[in-house]
Design a protein around this motif. Structure first.
Motif, PDB file in Angstrom:
ATOM      1  N   SER A 202       0.828  -1.207   0.000  1.00  0.00           N
ATOM      2  CA  SER A 202       0.000   0.000   0.000  1.00  0.00           C
ATOM      3  C   SER A 202       0.862   1.257   0.000  1.00  0.00           C
ATOM      4  O   SER A 202       2.007   1.246   0.448  1.00  0.00           O
ATOM      5  CB  SER A 202      -0.914   0.009   1.235  1.00  0.00           C
ATOM      6  OG  SER A 202      -0.150   0.131   2.417  1.00  0.00           O
ATOM      7  N   GLU A 203       0.294   2.337  -0.485  1.00  0.00           N
ATOM      8  CA  GLU A 203       1.007   3.610  -0.539  1.00  0.00           C
ATOM      9  C   GLU A 203       0.499   4.595   0.511  1.00  0.00           C
ATOM     10  O   GLU A 203       1.263   5.411   1.029  1.00  0.00           O
ATOM     11  CB  GLU A 203       0.871   4.223  -1.934  1.00  0.00           C
ATOM     12  CG  GLU A 203       1.559   3.400  -3.025  1.00  0.00           C
ATOM     13  CD  GLU A 203       1.454   4.072  -4.379  1.00  0.00           C
ATOM     14  OE1 GLU A 203       0.821   5.154  -4.470  1.00  0.00           O
ATOM     15  OE2 GLU A 203       2.010   3.522  -5.350  1.00  0.00           O
ATOM     16  N   ILE A 204      -0.797   4.532   0.801  1.00  0.00           N
ATOM     17  CA  ILE A 204      -1.373   5.476   1.772  1.00  0.00           C
ATOM     18  C   ILE A 204      -2.239   4.703   2.774  1.00  0.00           C
ATOM     19  O   ILE A 204      -3.465   4.840   2.803  1.00  0.00           O
ATOM     20  CB  ILE A 204      -2.235   6.554   1.072  1.00  0.00           C
ATOM     21  CG1 ILE A 204      -1.543   7.082  -0.181  1.00  0.00           C
ATOM     22  CG2 ILE A 204      -2.536   7.702   2.032  1.00  0.00           C
ATOM     23  CD1 ILE A 204      -2.394   8.040  -0.977  1.00  0.00           C
ATOM     24  N   GLY A 230       5.587   4.489   9.045  1.00  0.00           N
ATOM     25  CA  GLY A 230       5.118   5.858   8.820  1.00  0.00           C
ATOM     26  C   GLY A 230       3.644   5.933   8.502  1.00  0.00           C
ATOM     27  O   GLY A 230       3.226   6.680   7.614  1.00  0.00           O
ATOM     28  N   ILE A 231       2.829   5.169   9.226  1.00  0.00           N
ATOM     29  CA  ILE A 231       1.389   5.091   8.949  1.00  0.00           C
ATOM     30  C   ILE A 231       0.622   6.028   9.888  1.00  0.00           C
ATOM     31  O   ILE A 231       0.786   5.952  11.106  1.00  0.00           O
ATOM     32  CB  ILE A 231       0.867   3.655   9.127  1.00  0.00           C
ATOM     33  CG1 ILE A 231       1.652   2.693   8.246  1.00  0.00           C
ATOM     34  CG2 ILE A 231      -0.624   3.580   8.822  1.00  0.00           C
ATOM     35  CD1 ILE A 231       1.265   1.227   8.463  1.00  0.00           C
ATOM     36  N   PRO A 232      -0.253   6.894   9.363  1.00  0.00           N
ATOM     37  CA  PRO A 232      -1.097   7.722  10.228  1.00  0.00           C
ATOM     38  C   PRO A 232      -2.056   6.855  11.057  1.00  0.00           C
ATOM     39  O   PRO A 232      -2.492   5.788  10.605  1.00  0.00           O
ATOM     40  CB  PRO A 232      -1.877   8.594   9.239  1.00  0.00           C
ATOM     41  CG  PRO A 232      -1.103   8.543   7.975  1.00  0.00           C
ATOM     42  CD  PRO A 232      -0.448   7.199   7.943  1.00  0.00           C
ATOM     43  N   SER A 270      -6.955   7.415   1.715  1.00  0.00           N
ATOM     44  CA  SER A 270      -6.136   6.216   1.916  1.00  0.00           C
ATOM     45  C   SER A 270      -6.466   5.125   0.904  1.00  0.00           C
ATOM     46  O   SER A 270      -7.565   5.084   0.346  1.00  0.00           O
ATOM     47  CB  SER A 270      -6.343   5.683   3.329  1.00  0.00           C
ATOM     48  OG  SER A 270      -7.659   5.183   3.459  1.00  0.00           O
ATOM     49  N   ASP A 271      -5.486   4.212   0.701  1.00  0.00           N
ATOM     50  CA  ASP A 271      -5.746   3.061  -0.163  1.00  0.00           C
ATOM     51  C   ASP A 271      -5.823   1.758   0.626  1.00  0.00           C
ATOM     52  O   ASP A 271      -6.089   0.701   0.066  1.00  0.00           O
ATOM     53  CB  ASP A 271      -4.666   2.948  -1.248  1.00  0.00           C
ATOM     54  CG  ASP A 271      -3.268   2.706  -0.679  1.00  0.00           C
ATOM     55  OD1 ASP A 271      -3.105   2.732   0.558  1.00  0.00           O
ATOM     56  OD2 ASP A 271      -2.337   2.497  -1.478  1.00  0.00           O
ATOM     57  N   LYS A 339       9.310   3.080   4.363  1.00  0.00           N
ATOM     58  CA  LYS A 339       8.345   3.929   5.039  1.00  0.00           C
ATOM     59  C   LYS A 339       7.462   4.644   4.024  1.00  0.00           C
ATOM     60  O   LYS A 339       7.899   4.963   2.926  1.00  0.00           O
ATOM     61  CB  LYS A 339       9.057   4.970   5.914  1.00  0.00           C
ATOM     62  CG  LYS A 339       9.491   4.437   7.268  1.00  0.00           C
ATOM     63  CD  LYS A 339       9.787   5.585   8.225  1.00  0.00           C
ATOM     64  CE  LYS A 339      10.022   5.046   9.618  1.00  0.00           C
ATOM     65  NZ  LYS A 339      10.189   6.126  10.608  1.00  0.00           N
ATOM     66  N   LYS A 340       6.209   4.858   4.408  1.00  0.00           N
ATOM     67  CA  LYS A 340       5.269   5.542   3.526  1.00  0.00           C
ATOM     68  C   LYS A 340       5.579   7.042   3.514  1.00  0.00           C
ATOM     69  O   LYS A 340       5.915   7.626   4.549  1.00  0.00           O
ATOM     70  CB  LYS A 340       3.834   5.311   3.987  1.00  0.00           C
ATOM     71  CG  LYS A 340       3.515   3.859   4.340  1.00  0.00           C
ATOM     72  CD  LYS A 340       3.748   2.897   3.203  1.00  0.00           C
ATOM     73  CE  LYS A 340       3.463   1.462   3.615  1.00  0.00           C
ATOM     74  NZ  LYS A 340       3.727   0.492   2.550  1.00  0.00           N
TER      75      LYS A 340
END
Length: 549
Positions: A202-204, A230-232, A270-271, A339-340
């Protein structure tokens, strides 16, 4: 020993230190044993409020809350038990009863307690003889703390409490079930690998934590996973506290209750959504649009009833903490960890906080001042309405863990004032804030006496808008006339002082800071805060307003 003595001895074996309740004719034998003081009994003024106390106590101690009530009061306990059941709070709910042999003889206060409690508990157990008590207690604690936690009901007739035990108790306490999570089952490893592959591709991605993540104490794993890639991280209103909201990866509360346009927009972009311990109810997801049903979703939850219930998802049935730990280990074993590249402009949140001047108190300004004055370990308990919504959206969690309690299982009024008593005994060294409303106050005013009697370190924040403001706003949102929502305002300061509390009143923003400081210094205390109804100063509740963040 008699049945009452045996019952308290069994509870003590499970490390129970507090029981909440009030006496009746069917429980006199039990109270005769409670005078020994081995377990502290907190006498309440209403059976429903006793359950709310036990509910908050359980949420904050990670031990089952124990509440008792007499047969005549069993019906008054139902709203509290229903809230615990819907919010998965582990409780041992004890009701005493008249002798069962007189059930059809019109015994005063006799009624079918079993049928009342069956739909809103994991199980209801009736004790028919004193020898059954050890087995019943073992079963109650095991059920309450295992799997998806929840309340278990014990129905104990007075003749059992007064009867004498013959012989010895052979069944010992199962100590591992004296706290929760009692067991940490792990999701299927192949499904975990499948989920990890999705996360890495995934990217986001975005993590959304529900209350189950708090029950599992999974906040360390949530933060580690977020920082690893680096995930919200967002939370539902009841999951608030799964990450410090001062963290650079926190986006705050999401969804239809306390979510902002800032946090919800991150979810929308997000994706991949990683749901952790969320029952994906209509409020938290804004009718399953945040996230939308078109998103790719990984759902981690201990309950097979909730996983994949409302979304087509990759389903990981297991304890949140244990399953997240396995996901982290699997990711770390991967040769490449990228990390994203997700940038969150945290300043946007602060810059757009409304400082709009009102004729009365601006709730946003109040919450910011409360945040400034609150210790890091303060516990906030909020009733539905002004207190809950503004706290959820604008009071940033200062540290990870359970420091916020919202009763959004069912969402009835009158929770926070009695719940603050339970919180006081759960966290005796912490300052407790009860954020209530004038609508809620009418349900639970009697517990001000309890708060004063136990000298609780509690500050009650009473938002006064002279109405059931939430319903006013909903009527307006639906294009209806506002009917049946308004009522008069008594002198809340005098009422609180009559119960022996320090009491104060805030009518404008300039009075907030100094008044809060005095209330915090002189607990137990009550602070009346004059605000507008929600239809006049609209909180961040979708779809009421588009002008919030």
């Amino acid at each position: 020993m008699n049945g009452s003595r045996l019952l308290l001895s069994l509870l003590k074996d499970y490390d129970i230190e507090h029981i909440f309740g009030l006496p009746g004719e069917s429980s006199i034998s039990l109270y005769d044993q409670l005078k020994e003081g081995e377990i502290r009994h907190i006498v309440t003024r209403d059976e429903r409020n006793a359950v709310y106390m036990a509910d908050a106590y359980a949420k904050l101690t990670y031990k089952p809350g124990v509440v008792e009530g007499p047969s005549v009061g069993s019906v008054y306990m139902l709203p509290g038990v229903a809230e615990a059941y819907k919010s998965s709070t582990p409780l041992i709910v004890i009701t005493t009863d008249t002798p069962l042999y007189g059930e059809k003889e019109n015994y005063l206060t006799a009624l079918d307690q079993t049928s009342l409690f069956r739909p809103i508990t994991k199980e209801t157990i009736t004790i028919y003889n004193i020898q059954e008590l050890p087995h019943a207690i073992r079963r109650a604690f095991r059920l309450s703390t295992s799997g998806k936690p929840g309340p278990v009901h014990l129905r104990i007739p007075l003749d059992i409490l007064e009867g004498e035990l013959e012989g010895n108790v052979e069944l010992k306490a199962q100590k591992e079930f004296s706290k929760y999570p009692a067991q940490r089952p792990l999701a299927d490893k192949e499904m975990i690998k499948k989920a990890v592959n999705l996360i890495l591709r995934s990217e986001i991605p975005v993590i959304i934590c529900g209350q189950g993540a708090l029950y599992s104490m999974a906040w360390d794993e949530v933060i580690e996973l977020a920082e690893l890639l680096g995930i919200p991280v967002g939370t539902t209103i009841t999951g608030k506290g799964c990450i410090p909201e001062t963290h650079t990866l926190s986006i705050g509360v999401v969804g239809g209750r306390g979510g902002t346009s800032f946090s919800n927009s991150i979810v929308d972009k997000s994706d991949l959504i990683i749901l952790v311990g969320s029952n994906t109810d209509s409020a938290n997801t804004y009718n399953w649009t945040i996230p939308s049903r078109g998103k790719t979703i990984i759902h981690i939850d201990i309950s097979e009833a909730e996983v994949g219930n409302n979304y087509d998802s990759i389903n990981l049935i297991g304890d949140a903490k244990a399953t997240l730990r396995e996901i982290i280990n699997e990711i770390k074993s991967n040769e490449k960890i990228n990390k994203k590249n997700i940038v969150l402009d945290g300043n946007v949140f602060e810059q757009r906080l409304s400082e709009e001047k009102r004729e009365v108190v601006n709730p946003l300004r109040f919450i910011k001042e409360l945040w400034n004055l609150s210790p890091e370990d303060a516990v906030l308990i909020a009733d539905p309405g002004v207190g809950a919504i503004y706290t959820a959206a604008f009071y940033k969690a200062k540290r990870a863990g359970r420091y916020f309690v919202f009763n959004y299982g069912v969402g009835g009024l009158g929770y926070s004032i009695p719940a603050s008593v339970g919180a006081n005994f759960a966290r005796p060294n912490s300052l407790i804030f009860s954020l209530s409303g004038d609508g809620s106050f009418g349900f639970s005013a009697g517990e001000l006496e309890t708060i004063r009697r136990v000298n609780a370190n509690v500050v009650i924040i009473l938002f006064n808008n002279g109405s059931y403001g939430w319903i006013r706003a909903e009527m307006r949102a639906r294009g209806k006339d506002i009917v049946g929502t308004d009522f008069s305002s008594p002198d809340y300061v005098k009422i609180a002082e009559g119960y022996g509390l320090s009491a104060y009143k805030i009518t404008n923003d300039e009075e907030i800071s100094d008044t809060l400081k005095r209330a915090i210094k002189n607990t137990p205390s009550l602070v009346e805060v004059i605000v507008e109804p929600e239809d006049k100063f609209v909180p961040p509740v979708m779809p009421w307003s588009k002008r919030f963040l």
